[in-house]
Design a protein around this motif. Sequence first.
Motif, mmCIF file in Angstrom:
data_model
loop_
_atom_site.group_PDB
_atom_site.id
_atom_site.type_symbol
_atom_site.label_atom_id
_atom_site.label_comp_id
_atom_site.label_asym_id
_atom_site.label_seq_id
_atom_site.Cartn_x
_atom_site.Cartn_y
_atom_site.Cartn_z
ATOM 1 N N ARG A 29 5.036 2.773 -8.022
ATOM 2 C CA ARG A 29 5.370 3.517 -9.424
ATOM 3 C C ARG A 29 5.621 5.015 -9.152
ATOM 4 N N LEU A 30 5.134 5.629 -8.271
ATOM 5 C CA LEU A 30 5.627 7.092 -8.111
ATOM 6 C C LEU A 30 7.075 7.144 -7.482
ATOM 7 N N ARG A 31 7.369 6.247 -6.608
ATOM 8 C CA ARG A 31 8.639 6.264 -5.905
ATOM 9 C C ARG A 31 9.608 5.915 -7.188
ATOM 10 N N GLU A 32 9.338 4.878 -7.938
ATOM 11 C CA GLU A 32 10.213 4.787 -9.181
ATOM 12 C C GLU A 32 10.405 5.612 -10.142
ATOM 13 N N ALA A 33 9.307 6.444 -10.369
ATOM 14 C CA ALA A 33 9.433 7.614 -11.362
ATOM 15 C C ALA A 33 10.394 8.730 -10.727
ATOM 16 N N MET A 34 10.342 8.936 -9.322
ATOM 17 C CA MET A 34 11.240 9.787 -8.668
ATOM 18 C C MET A 34 12.426 9.122 -8.606
ATOM 19 N N ARG A 35 12.733 8.165 -8.631
ATOM 20 C CA ARG A 35 13.920 7.375 -8.605
ATOM 21 C C ARG A 35 14.445 7.753 -7.167
ATOM 22 N N ALA A 36 13.559 7.463 -6.399
ATOM 23 C CA ALA A 36 13.768 7.894 -4.820
ATOM 24 C C ALA A 36 14.179 6.429 -4.114
ATOM 25 N N GLU A 37 15.173 6.596 -2.922
ATOM 26 C CA GLU A 37 15.228 5.473 -2.220
ATOM 27 C C GLU A 37 14.635 5.420 -1.021
ATOM 28 N N HIS A 38 13.748 6.254 -0.764
ATOM 29 C CA HIS A 38 12.867 6.529 0.347
ATOM 30 C C HIS A 38 11.718 5.195 0.223
ATOM 31 N N PRO A 39 11.495 4.469 1.316
ATOM 32 C CA PRO A 39 10.433 3.228 1.338
ATOM 33 C C PRO A 39 9.194 3.871 1.314
ATOM 34 N N VAL A 40 8.332 2.734 0.630
ATOM 35 C CA VAL A 40 6.702 2.976 1.089
ATOM 36 C C VAL A 40 6.338 2.241 2.331
ATOM 37 N N LYS A 41 5.938 2.910 3.101
ATOM 38 C CA LYS A 41 5.539 2.126 4.546
ATOM 39 C C LYS A 41 4.272 2.164 4.632
ATOM 40 N N PHE A 42 3.849 1.170 5.738
ATOM 41 C CA PHE A 42 2.575 0.612 5.907
ATOM 42 C C PHE A 42 2.057 1.034 7.246
ATOM 43 N N TYR A 43 0.858 1.490 7.591
ATOM 44 C CA TYR A 43 0.530 1.692 8.834
ATOM 45 C C TYR A 43 -1.077 1.265 9.047
ATOM 46 N N SER A 44 -1.233 0.824 10.020
ATOM 47 C CA SER A 44 -2.527 0.063 10.619
ATOM 48 C C SER A 44 -2.955 0.382 11.897
ATOM 49 N N TYR A 45 -4.520 0.754 11.898
ATOM 50 C CA TYR A 45 -4.907 1.226 13.276
ATOM 51 C C TYR A 45 -6.115 0.169 13.442
ATOM 52 N N PRO A 46 -5.808 -1.131 14.034
ATOM 53 C CA PRO A 46 -6.846 -2.053 14.168
ATOM 54 C C PRO A 46 -8.321 -1.600 14.784
ATOM 55 N N ALA A 47 -8.013 -0.577 15.926
ATOM 56 C CA ALA A 47 -9.036 -0.055 16.577
ATOM 57 C C ALA A 47 -10.147 0.650 15.707
ATOM 58 N N LYS A 48 -9.580 1.207 14.542
ATOM 59 C CA LYS A 48 -10.497 2.006 13.562
ATOM 60 C C LYS A 48 -10.725 1.310 12.443
ATOM 61 N N GLN A 49 -10.078 -0.009 12.434
ATOM 62 C CA GLN A 49 -10.100 -0.975 11.001
ATOM 63 C C GLN A 49 -9.467 -0.001 9.923
ATOM 64 N N HIS A 50 -8.455 0.544 10.223
ATOM 65 C CA HIS A 50 -7.907 1.490 9.009
ATOM 66 C C HIS A 50 -6.516 1.263 8.922
ATOM 67 N N ALA A 51 -6.090 0.978 7.536
ATOM 68 C CA ALA A 51 -4.751 0.885 7.106
ATOM 69 C C ALA A 51 -4.452 1.589 6.094
#
Length: 218
Positions: A29-51
């Motif tokens: 929603r923030l990306r659309e409001a800013m009319r940005a072409e930059h993607p939302v990226k996803f990151y995961s750290y299985p060792a820390k069980q954090h995404a």
Amino acid sequence: LGFIAADGTITRGQFSVSLGMKDAGHLDRLREAMRAEHPVKFYSYPAKQHAFARFLVSSKPLVADLAKWGIVPRKTFTLCMPPIERALFGAFTRGYFDGDGSIYFTKISAGYIKPQICILGTQALLSALRDEFTGRQIKSYINAEYRAKRIWELHIGAMNSIVRFREWIYAGATVFLPRKKERLDSVCAPRPCIHCGTIFTPDRPRGHLRSKACYQRW
């Protein structure tokens, strides 16, 4: 601006916001409001069980514009209320609450659960919010956050003040973090008494699980 003030980060000419996976849609929603072409990226750290999800824009003009509103590197310790019109305070507070606000419950007794709102920030910003709250009959207080004395907490504990806070920040709102609104709506919603089943509004008495009649009998 309120949401960016709470969760935005400025580093080396880059603006970014990171959120847990359950709130990743808010970055879209923030990306659309800013009319940005930059993607939302996803990151995961299985060792820390954090995404988490991150929206990042490399733009020196954007960073310079945000600085005019107090969004600068290490703003955690310097942020003040930006010079916006008073009519926009509610929208700013809603965005800031989405980022650095929380709703929690304290069990006082078997039939009494007390909800509270907590907002983290600098003493300067929270003092400005408290002044606005006072004018709107929203009772609140500020104290130093126990883990870091440079971070402060603003608390709203009275149930009628929580109801007023909710009505103010969501008046005419079209953009908000759904999870926070749903939780606040549930706190302020009418509920059945645990003894007689009578539906009552929990603004008075505060946070009780019993209707007024059952509470007075106890």
